[in-house]
Design an enzyme around this catalytic site. Structure first.
Site, PDB file in Angstrom:
ATOM      1  N   HIS A 103      49.252 -63.288 -36.449  1.00  0.00           N
ATOM      2  CA  HIS A 103      48.007 -62.829 -35.813  1.00  0.00           C
ATOM      3  C   HIS A 103      48.321 -61.947 -34.611  1.00  0.00           C
ATOM      4  O   HIS A 103      49.353 -62.115 -33.950  1.00  0.00           O
ATOM      5  CB  HIS A 103      47.109 -64.015 -35.410  1.00  0.00           C
ATOM      6  CG  HIS A 103      47.663 -64.886 -34.322  1.00  0.00           C
ATOM      7  ND1 HIS A 103      47.424 -64.645 -32.989  1.00  0.00           N
ATOM      8  CD2 HIS A 103      48.434 -66.001 -34.361  1.00  0.00           C
ATOM      9  CE1 HIS A 103      48.015 -65.577 -32.256  1.00  0.00           C
ATOM     10  NE2 HIS A 103      48.655 -66.414 -33.068  1.00  0.00           N
ATOM     11  N   ASP A 105      45.777 -61.168 -32.230  1.00  0.00           N
ATOM     12  CA  ASP A 105      44.905 -61.432 -31.085  1.00  0.00           C
ATOM     13  C   ASP A 105      45.662 -62.324 -30.113  1.00  0.00           C
ATOM     14  O   ASP A 105      46.653 -62.967 -30.489  1.00  0.00           O
ATOM     15  CB  ASP A 105      43.602 -62.104 -31.539  1.00  0.00           C
ATOM     16  CG  ASP A 105      43.835 -63.393 -32.294  1.00  0.00           C
ATOM     17  OD1 ASP A 105      44.736 -63.431 -33.156  1.00  0.00           O
ATOM     18  OD2 ASP A 105      43.145 -64.393 -32.008  1.00  0.00           O
ATOM     19  N   ASP A 136      53.359 -65.105 -28.762  1.00  0.00           N
ATOM     20  CA  ASP A 136      52.215 -65.625 -29.534  1.00  0.00           C
ATOM     21  C   ASP A 136      51.208 -64.514 -29.735  1.00  0.00           C
ATOM     22  O   ASP A 136      50.274 -64.371 -28.978  1.00  0.00           O
ATOM     23  CB  ASP A 136      51.609 -66.823 -28.790  1.00  0.00           C
ATOM     24  CG  ASP A 136      50.445 -67.464 -29.526  1.00  0.00           C
ATOM     25  OD1 ASP A 136      50.317 -67.226 -30.735  1.00  0.00           O
ATOM     26  OD2 ASP A 136      49.673 -68.214 -28.900  1.00  0.00           O
ATOM     27  N   GLU A 170      42.730 -65.490 -34.654  1.00  0.00           N
ATOM     28  CA  GLU A 170      43.350 -66.821 -34.703  1.00  0.00           C
ATOM     29  C   GLU A 170      43.006 -67.655 -33.491  1.00  0.00           C
ATOM     30  O   GLU A 170      42.674 -68.840 -33.597  1.00  0.00           O
ATOM     31  CB  GLU A 170      44.874 -66.687 -34.842  1.00  0.00           C
ATOM     32  CG  GLU A 170      45.572 -68.002 -35.212  1.00  0.00           C
ATOM     33  CD  GLU A 170      45.964 -68.875 -34.031  1.00  0.00           C
ATOM     34  OE1 GLU A 170      46.270 -70.055 -34.247  1.00  0.00           O
ATOM     35  OE2 GLU A 170      45.943 -68.413 -32.871  1.00  0.00           O
ATOM     36  N   GLU A 171      43.086 -67.035 -32.309  1.00  0.00           N
ATOM     37  CA  GLU A 171      42.855 -67.804 -31.075  1.00  0.00           C
ATOM     38  C   GLU A 171      41.397 -68.236 -30.936  1.00  0.00           C
ATOM     39  O   GLU A 171      41.068 -69.053 -30.082  1.00  0.00           O
ATOM     40  CB  GLU A 171      43.292 -66.989 -29.840  1.00  0.00           C
ATOM     41  CG  GLU A 171      44.733 -66.521 -29.846  1.00  0.00           C
ATOM     42  CD  GLU A 171      45.767 -67.647 -29.702  1.00  0.00           C
ATOM     43  OE1 GLU A 171      45.364 -68.826 -29.665  1.00  0.00           O
ATOM     44  OE2 GLU A 171      46.961 -67.337 -29.646  1.00  0.00           O
ATOM     45  N   ASP A 199      54.524 -68.913 -35.912  1.00  0.00           N
ATOM     46  CA  ASP A 199      53.518 -68.995 -34.849  1.00  0.00           C
ATOM     47  C   ASP A 199      53.678 -70.276 -34.043  1.00  0.00           C
ATOM     48  O   ASP A 199      52.698 -70.886 -33.630  1.00  0.00           O
ATOM     49  CB  ASP A 199      52.120 -68.907 -35.483  1.00  0.00           C
ATOM     50  CG  ASP A 199      51.040 -68.663 -34.452  1.00  0.00           C
ATOM     51  OD1 ASP A 199      51.367 -68.235 -33.330  1.00  0.00           O
ATOM     52  OD2 ASP A 199      49.858 -68.914 -34.770  1.00  0.00           O
ATOM     53  N   HIS A 449      50.109 -69.339 -24.416  1.00  0.00           N
ATOM     54  CA  HIS A 449      48.784 -69.659 -23.841  1.00  0.00           C
ATOM     55  C   HIS A 449      48.826 -69.795 -22.315  1.00  0.00           C
ATOM     56  O   HIS A 449      47.794 -70.018 -21.703  1.00  0.00           O
ATOM     57  CB  HIS A 449      48.184 -70.957 -24.419  1.00  0.00           C
ATOM     58  CG  HIS A 449      47.821 -70.830 -25.857  1.00  0.00           C
ATOM     59  ND1 HIS A 449      46.842 -71.593 -26.443  1.00  0.00           N
ATOM     60  CD2 HIS A 449      48.304 -70.038 -26.847  1.00  0.00           C
ATOM     61  CE1 HIS A 449      46.738 -71.276 -27.716  1.00  0.00           C
ATOM     62  NE2 HIS A 449      47.633 -70.330 -27.991  1.00  0.00           N
TER      63      HIS A 449
HETATM   64  N1  LIG Z   1      52.256 -73.574 -31.415  1.00  0.00           N
HETATM   65  C1  LIG Z   1      51.113 -73.198 -32.182  1.00  0.00           C
HETATM   66  C2  LIG Z   1      49.888 -73.664 -31.495  1.00  0.00           C
HETATM   67  C3  LIG Z   1      48.641 -73.270 -32.218  1.00  0.00           C
HETATM   68  C4  LIG Z   1      47.457 -73.890 -31.538  1.00  0.00           C
HETATM   69  O1  LIG Z   1      47.397 -73.952 -30.309  1.00  0.00           O
HETATM   70  N2  LIG Z   1      46.473 -74.360 -32.325  1.00  0.00           N
HETATM   71  C5  LIG Z   1      45.284 -75.002 -31.806  1.00  0.00           C
HETATM   72  C6  LIG Z   1      44.322 -75.067 -32.951  1.00  0.00           C
HETATM   73  C7  LIG Z   1      43.186 -75.989 -32.709  1.00  0.00           C
HETATM   74  C8  LIG Z   1      43.156 -77.299 -32.992  1.00  0.00           C
HETATM   75  N3  LIG Z   1      41.940 -77.740 -32.625  1.00  0.00           N
HETATM   76  C9  LIG Z   1      41.283 -76.711 -32.155  1.00  0.00           C
HETATM   77  N4  LIG Z   1      42.036 -75.640 -32.213  1.00  0.00           N
HETATM   78  C10 LIG Z   1      45.624 -76.389 -31.300  1.00  0.00           C
HETATM   79  O2  LIG Z   1      44.998 -76.820 -30.306  1.00  0.00           O
HETATM   80  O3  LIG Z   1      46.474 -77.063 -31.882  1.00  0.00           O
HETATM   81 ZN   LIG Z   2      49.557 -68.139 -32.293  1.00  0.00          ZN
HETATM   82 ZN   LIG Z   3      47.985 -69.097 -29.643  1.00  0.00          ZN
END
Ligand SMILES: NCCCC(=O)N[C@@H](Cc1c[nH]cn1)C(=O)O
Ligand SMILES: [Zn+2]
Ligand SMILES: [Zn+2]
Length: 478
Positions: A103, A105, A136, A170-171, A199, A449
């Protein structure tokens, strides 16, 4: 392996690494934030997807940018969703076909929030490439593209057919992606043999990893309402069933101080632990002291590496996230909130079932609430239900990835799981029915993040080599 070809490809990657960093710089400069729903960022997302589509086209790929329609926001606003890129390189029926998902974004980033450099200006300091999206997920997406470009530049046939599915939401929860995967199941995905996602991160600074499982997530809101206006606690305090008191009791009934979830039945379906599985955690090198220090946490709930890994990866956890409607400003306002919404989620592991968890949590909260004899109204909703994912580490592509890691890094990978959720992994497994592997490139301290996100130049460039070696290994093993 054809060592001469691989040697040539590695040499090409080393010689052209500054160009690869320059492209990453150009991509990081595009503020493709999908989380803040404002027109300016959406325009940036469209620009990002157009730049990526153009890059792939120039490599000779057949590229389709799929219109994803628009997103309705809770405030009634409608915003266009950036297109998903479906790209194909090679269509040789004698070769295996590997599909890469990534992704472009990014999470929001503001220099005022504690970034030491402008988040949208890639800045190299001591071999670390700082910038939003570097790890990311723009860096890993580009590592795949760089690997393909090395074969192209050397006028070498690609060892495998390659497909790309690249999204820009994705985010924000991969808006509308599942429908697209479903629609393309017998078209774009029909010839796909293996799916690769990059990812997530290693659990070490220097030791590469392969990821074979992620936890799922069931996200809940629990609303407690007396009326739709707040009260003065001098005028009403003492004669009300206060919504916040009900909610605090409800949230307090979910998990004990040792992290054990108190919802009856919640552990019933958790896969039993075997001696063989414990050995897999023992084999992982994790310096607990360093991990604790770099996390800036005084003490974790568990003292051993094995317990820590198991509670991150193979046991469920319950986290309380926040309370909407609560008074959370500085000062001493004497308010009684009229309605409040608590938010919590449970990370799910094999073989927990999303709808069973929904029933267990709802029943538990109703039980606790009914014992309070409150006159307030309580509504429990599960707003997200994402399944856990686990793969068979003996699948062909796992063996190919291990061999490629040995070639590039001269070491065995850590075989890891991830405590967070990558919903697309399970979607691919369920809908496309193909083996999925996560091959992370970033180091444990990349700060996805977070402020000062980075990817090390070394990870980016060796990661590019890893994908090139992986293509050749897949060709050998297919
Ligand atoms: N290392 C990859 C992390 C991806 C991520 O942060 N995914 C989110 C997805 C999510 C789950 N519930 C709401 N969004 C996460 O918090 O795990
Ligand atoms: Zn990601
Ligand atoms: Zn992310």
């Amino acid at each position: 392996l054809p060592p001469a070809l691989l040697e040539k490809v590695f040499q090409y990657i080393d010689l052209h690494q500054d160009e690869f960093v320059q492209t990453l710089k150009e991509w990081v400069a595009i503020e493709s934030d999908s989380v803040q729903p404002v027109p300016r960022f959406r325009q940036e997302l469209f620009r990002m997807m157009a730049v990526a589509a153009d890059t792939l086209q120039r490599l000779g790929a057949r590229v389709t940018s799929v219109d994803m329609g628009s997103q309705q926001l809770p405030d009634g606003q409608s915003l266009p969703i950036p297109p998903v890129i479906l790209a194909e390189l090679g269509n040789d029926p004698t070769k295996g076909t590997v599909c890469f998902y990534g992704h472009l974004d990014v999470q929001p980033a503001d220099q005022g929030d504690g970034w030491l450099t402008d988040p949208y200006v890639l800045t190299e300091v001591d071999g670390k490439l700082y910038g939003r999206g570097t790890t990311d997920n723009k860096g890993p997406v580009l590592a795949w593209i760089n690997a393909v470009s090395a074969f192209r530049a050397l006028e070498q046939d690609l060892p495998v057919n390659i497909k790309f599915i690249i999204e820009g939401m994705e985010e924000a929860g991969s808006v509308a992606l599942e429908e697209l995967v479903e629609k393309e199941k017998n078209r774009f995905f029909s010839g796909v043999d293996y799916i690769v996602i990059s990812d997530n991160l290693w659990i070490s600074q220097r030791k590469p990893a392969i990821t074979y499982g992620t936890r799922g997530n069931s996200y809940f809101t629990v609303e407690v309402k007396c009326r739709d206006q707040d009260f003065h606690s001098g005028t009403f305090g003492g004669i009300l069933h206060e919504p916040m008191a009900d909610l605090v009791a409800l949230l307090g009934s979910l998990v004990d101080s040792s992290g054990h979830i108190l919802v009856p039945g919640i552990y019933d379906e958790v896969a039993p632990l075997t001696e063989e599985e414990i050995n897999t955690y023992k084999a992982i090198h994790l310096d607990l002291e360093e991990y604790r220090n770099s996390s800036r946490v005084e003490k974790f709930l568990f003292d051993t590496k094995e317990e820590i890994l198991m509670h991150l990866w193979r046991y469920p956890s319950l986290s309380i996230h926040g309370i909407e409607g609560a008074f959370d400003e500085p000062g001493a306002k004497t308010v009684i909130p009229g309605q409040v919404i608590g938010k919590f989620s449970i990370r799910l592991v094999p073989h927990m079932n999303v709808s069973v968890v929904e029933k267990q949590v709802t029943r538990h909260l109703e039980d606790v609430f009914s014992k309070r004899n409150s006159s307030n109204k309580m509504v429990v909703s599960m707003t997200l239900g994402l399944h856990p994912w686990i793969a068979n580490i003996n699948d062909t592509q796992y063996l190919a990835a291990k061999r490629a890691i040995r070639t590039v890094f001269g070491t065995e990978p850590d075989m890891i799981r991830d405590g967070s959720t990558i919903p697309i992994a399970k979607m691919f497994q369920e809908i496309v029915h193909k083996s999925v592997v996560l091959i992370p490139l970033g180091a444990v301290d990349d700060g996805e993040h977070s402020q000062n996100e980075k990817i090390n130049r070394w990870n980016y460039i060796e990661g590019t080599k890893l994908f090139a070696a992986f293509f050749l290994e897949m060709a050998q093993l297919h």
